[in-house]
Design a protein around this motif. Structure first.
Motif, PDB file in Angstrom:
ATOM      1  N   VAL A 189       0.961  -1.042  -0.179  1.00  0.00           N
ATOM      2  CA  VAL A 189      -0.189  -0.105   0.040  1.00  0.00           C
ATOM      3  C   VAL A 189       0.918   1.139  -0.206  1.00  0.00           C
ATOM      4  O   VAL A 189       0.432   2.338  -0.198  1.00  0.00           O
ATOM      5  CB  VAL A 189      -1.112   0.039   1.028  1.00  0.00           C
ATOM      6  N   LYS A 190       2.265   1.255   0.021  1.00  0.00           N
ATOM      7  CA  LYS A 190       3.249   2.374   0.093  1.00  0.00           C
ATOM      8  C   LYS A 190       2.736   3.172  -1.156  1.00  0.00           C
ATOM      9  O   LYS A 190       2.828   2.537  -2.436  1.00  0.00           O
ATOM     10  CB  LYS A 190       4.394   1.969   0.244  1.00  0.00           C
ATOM     11  N   GLY A 191       2.529   4.469  -0.951  1.00  0.00           N
ATOM     12  CA  GLY A 191       2.378   5.457  -2.087  1.00  0.00           C
ATOM     13  C   GLY A 191       1.063   5.449  -2.265  1.00  0.00           C
ATOM     14  O   GLY A 191       0.719   6.586  -3.363  1.00  0.00           O
ATOM     15  N   ARG A 192       0.030   4.877  -1.893  1.00  0.00           N
ATOM     16  CA  ARG A 192      -1.262   4.846  -2.345  1.00  0.00           C
ATOM     17  C   ARG A 192      -2.209   5.114  -0.978  1.00  0.00           C
ATOM     18  O   ARG A 192      -2.979   5.720  -0.998  1.00  0.00           O
ATOM     19  CB  ARG A 192      -1.717   3.464  -2.879  1.00  0.00           C
ATOM     20  N   PHE A 193      -1.890   4.558   0.210  1.00  0.00           N
ATOM     21  CA  PHE A 193      -2.342   4.639   1.281  1.00  0.00           C
ATOM     22  C   PHE A 193      -1.725   5.734   2.301  1.00  0.00           C
ATOM     23  O   PHE A 193      -0.404   5.631   2.194  1.00  0.00           O
ATOM     24  CB  PHE A 193      -2.590   3.475   2.173  1.00  0.00           C
ATOM     25  N   THR A 194      -2.433   6.367   3.121  1.00  0.00           N
ATOM     26  CA  THR A 194      -1.944   7.411   4.035  1.00  0.00           C
ATOM     27  C   THR A 194      -2.735   7.321   5.284  1.00  0.00           C
ATOM     28  O   THR A 194      -3.816   7.547   5.366  1.00  0.00           O
ATOM     29  CB  THR A 194      -2.058   9.044   3.566  1.00  0.00           C
ATOM     30  N   ILE A 195      -1.905   7.045   6.567  1.00  0.00           N
ATOM     31  CA  ILE A 195      -2.664   6.885   7.815  1.00  0.00           C
ATOM     32  C   ILE A 195      -2.398   8.393   8.492  1.00  0.00           C
ATOM     33  O   ILE A 195      -1.223   8.881   8.247  1.00  0.00           O
ATOM     34  CB  ILE A 195      -2.080   5.720   8.603  1.00  0.00           C
ATOM     35  N   SER A 196      -3.307   8.808   9.189  1.00  0.00           N
ATOM     36  CA  SER A 196      -2.890  10.050  10.144  1.00  0.00           C
ATOM     37  C   SER A 196      -3.896   9.998  11.236  1.00  0.00           C
ATOM     38  O   SER A 196      -4.674   9.030  11.259  1.00  0.00           O
ATOM     39  CB  SER A 196      -3.678  11.237   9.204  1.00  0.00           C
ATOM     40  N   ARG A 197      -3.604  10.871  12.091  1.00  0.00           N
ATOM     41  CA  ARG A 197      -4.479  10.684  13.428  1.00  0.00           C
ATOM     42  C   ARG A 197      -4.765  12.269  13.949  1.00  0.00           C
ATOM     43  O   ARG A 197      -4.047  13.175  13.679  1.00  0.00           O
ATOM     44  CB  ARG A 197      -3.595  10.039  14.627  1.00  0.00           C
ATOM     45  N   ASP A 198      -5.825  12.296  14.515  1.00  0.00           N
ATOM     46  CA  ASP A 198      -6.250  13.724  15.143  1.00  0.00           C
ATOM     47  C   ASP A 198      -6.444  13.243  16.618  1.00  0.00           C
ATOM     48  O   ASP A 198      -7.455  12.705  17.058  1.00  0.00           O
ATOM     49  CB  ASP A 198      -7.651  14.219  14.529  1.00  0.00           C
ATOM     50  N   ASN A 199      -5.433  13.223  17.602  1.00  0.00           N
ATOM     51  CA  ASN A 199      -5.570  13.264  19.061  1.00  0.00           C
ATOM     52  C   ASN A 199      -6.672  14.079  19.626  1.00  0.00           C
ATOM     53  O   ASN A 199      -7.115  13.699  20.511  1.00  0.00           O
ATOM     54  CB  ASN A 199      -4.307  13.616  19.596  1.00  0.00           C
ATOM     55  N   ALA A 200      -7.019  15.098  18.972  1.00  0.00           N
ATOM     56  CA  ALA A 200      -7.835  15.920  19.708  1.00  0.00           C
ATOM     57  C   ALA A 200      -9.303  15.386  19.555  1.00  0.00           C
ATOM     58  O   ALA A 200     -10.394  15.534  20.424  1.00  0.00           O
ATOM     59  CB  ALA A 200      -7.847  17.429  19.310  1.00  0.00           C
ATOM     60  N   LYS A 201      -9.644  14.852  18.226  1.00  0.00           N
ATOM     61  CA  LYS A 201     -10.889  14.066  18.167  1.00  0.00           C
ATOM     62  C   LYS A 201     -10.883  12.471  18.591  1.00  0.00           C
ATOM     63  O   LYS A 201     -12.000  11.973  18.156  1.00  0.00           O
ATOM     64  CB  LYS A 201     -10.966  14.070  16.774  1.00  0.00           C
ATOM     65  N   ASN A 202      -9.757  12.176  19.146  1.00  0.00           N
ATOM     66  CA  ASN A 202      -9.334  10.603  19.173  1.00  0.00           C
ATOM     67  C   ASN A 202      -9.728   9.762  17.957  1.00  0.00           C
ATOM     68  O   ASN A 202     -10.575   8.743  18.078  1.00  0.00           O
ATOM     69  CB  ASN A 202     -10.434  10.510  20.370  1.00  0.00           C
ATOM     70  N   THR A 203      -9.216  10.354  16.942  1.00  0.00           N
ATOM     71  CA  THR A 203      -9.569   9.560  15.396  1.00  0.00           C
ATOM     72  C   THR A 203      -8.515   9.427  14.693  1.00  0.00           C
ATOM     73  O   THR A 203      -7.583  10.185  14.589  1.00  0.00           O
ATOM     74  CB  THR A 203     -10.775  10.456  14.719  1.00  0.00           C
ATOM     75  N   VAL A 204      -8.620   8.256  14.200  1.00  0.00           N
ATOM     76  CA  VAL A 204      -7.326   7.876  13.168  1.00  0.00           C
ATOM     77  C   VAL A 204      -8.041   7.526  11.751  1.00  0.00           C
ATOM     78  O   VAL A 204      -9.363   7.176  11.758  1.00  0.00           O
ATOM     79  CB  VAL A 204      -6.791   6.525  13.577  1.00  0.00           C
ATOM     80  N   TYR A 205      -7.475   8.047  10.615  1.00  0.00           N
ATOM     81  CA  TYR A 205      -7.935   7.973   9.360  1.00  0.00           C
ATOM     82  C   TYR A 205      -7.043   7.004   8.588  1.00  0.00           C
ATOM     83  O   TYR A 205      -5.727   7.072   8.778  1.00  0.00           O
ATOM     84  CB  TYR A 205      -7.988   9.389   8.936  1.00  0.00           C
ATOM     85  N   LEU A 206      -7.787   6.497   7.552  1.00  0.00           N
ATOM     86  CA  LEU A 206      -6.823   5.801   6.416  1.00  0.00           C
ATOM     87  C   LEU A 206      -7.527   6.360   5.061  1.00  0.00           C
ATOM     88  O   LEU A 206      -8.523   6.181   4.552  1.00  0.00           O
ATOM     89  CB  LEU A 206      -6.993   4.145   6.565  1.00  0.00           C
ATOM     90  N   GLN A 207      -6.619   6.976   4.504  1.00  0.00           N
ATOM     91  CA  GLN A 207      -6.849   7.722   3.246  1.00  0.00           C
ATOM     92  C   GLN A 207      -6.172   6.527   2.064  1.00  0.00           C
ATOM     93  O   GLN A 207      -5.214   6.283   2.055  1.00  0.00           O
ATOM     94  CB  GLN A 207      -6.444   8.934   2.730  1.00  0.00           C
ATOM     95  N   MET A 208      -7.156   6.116   1.238  1.00  0.00           N
ATOM     96  CA  MET A 208      -6.879   4.898   0.429  1.00  0.00           C
ATOM     97  C   MET A 208      -7.129   5.467  -0.844  1.00  0.00           C
ATOM     98  O   MET A 208      -8.385   5.615  -1.320  1.00  0.00           O
ATOM     99  CB  MET A 208      -7.563   3.628   0.612  1.00  0.00           C
TER     100      MET A 208
END
Length: 114
Positions: free
Chosen positions: A62-81
């Motif tokens: 998935v390298k180069g296609r997916f991006t993981i990120s986090r918003d600690n203030a919202k207690n949320t993790v994302y995965l952009q695919m």
């Protein structure tokens, strides 16, 4: 802590989806947050993880296609695919990795049609 994934669905090859993982409590205390996936008949595999201060790692597939990120203030993790392929079809699970305990969400289905 409870983890609730959302954002899965059906998309055509080449399309994009953004998964979200909302935690019922603070995620800052966990060593890492991650996304895993399990395709039918296969073992669960790591997709991406992000550590407390933001460093991340990805499966080669998935390298180069997916991006993981986090918003600690919202207690949320994302995965952009992006640039999804049928091989990305799986149930995607959110994971919170603590010192001695792992927490898992219930999973969200991602289906990529050719």
């Amino acid at each position: 802590v409870q983890l609730v994934e959302s954002g899965g669905g059906m998309v055509q090859a080449g399309g994009s989806l953004r998964l979200s993982c909302a935690a019922s409590g603070s995620i800052f205390g966990f060593n890492a947050m991650g996304w895993y996936r399990q395709a039918p008949g296969k073992q669960r595999e790591l997709v991406a993880t992000i550590r407390r201060y933001g460093s991340s790692n990805y499966a080669d597939s998935v390298k180069g296609r997916f991006t993981i990120s986090r918003d600690n203030a919202k207690n949320t993790v994302y995965l952009q695919m992006n640039s999804l392929t049928p091989e990305d079809t799986a149930v995607y699970y959110c994971n919170a990795h603590g010192v001695s305990t792992d927490y898992w969400g219930q999973g969200t289905q991602v289906t990529v049609s050719s």
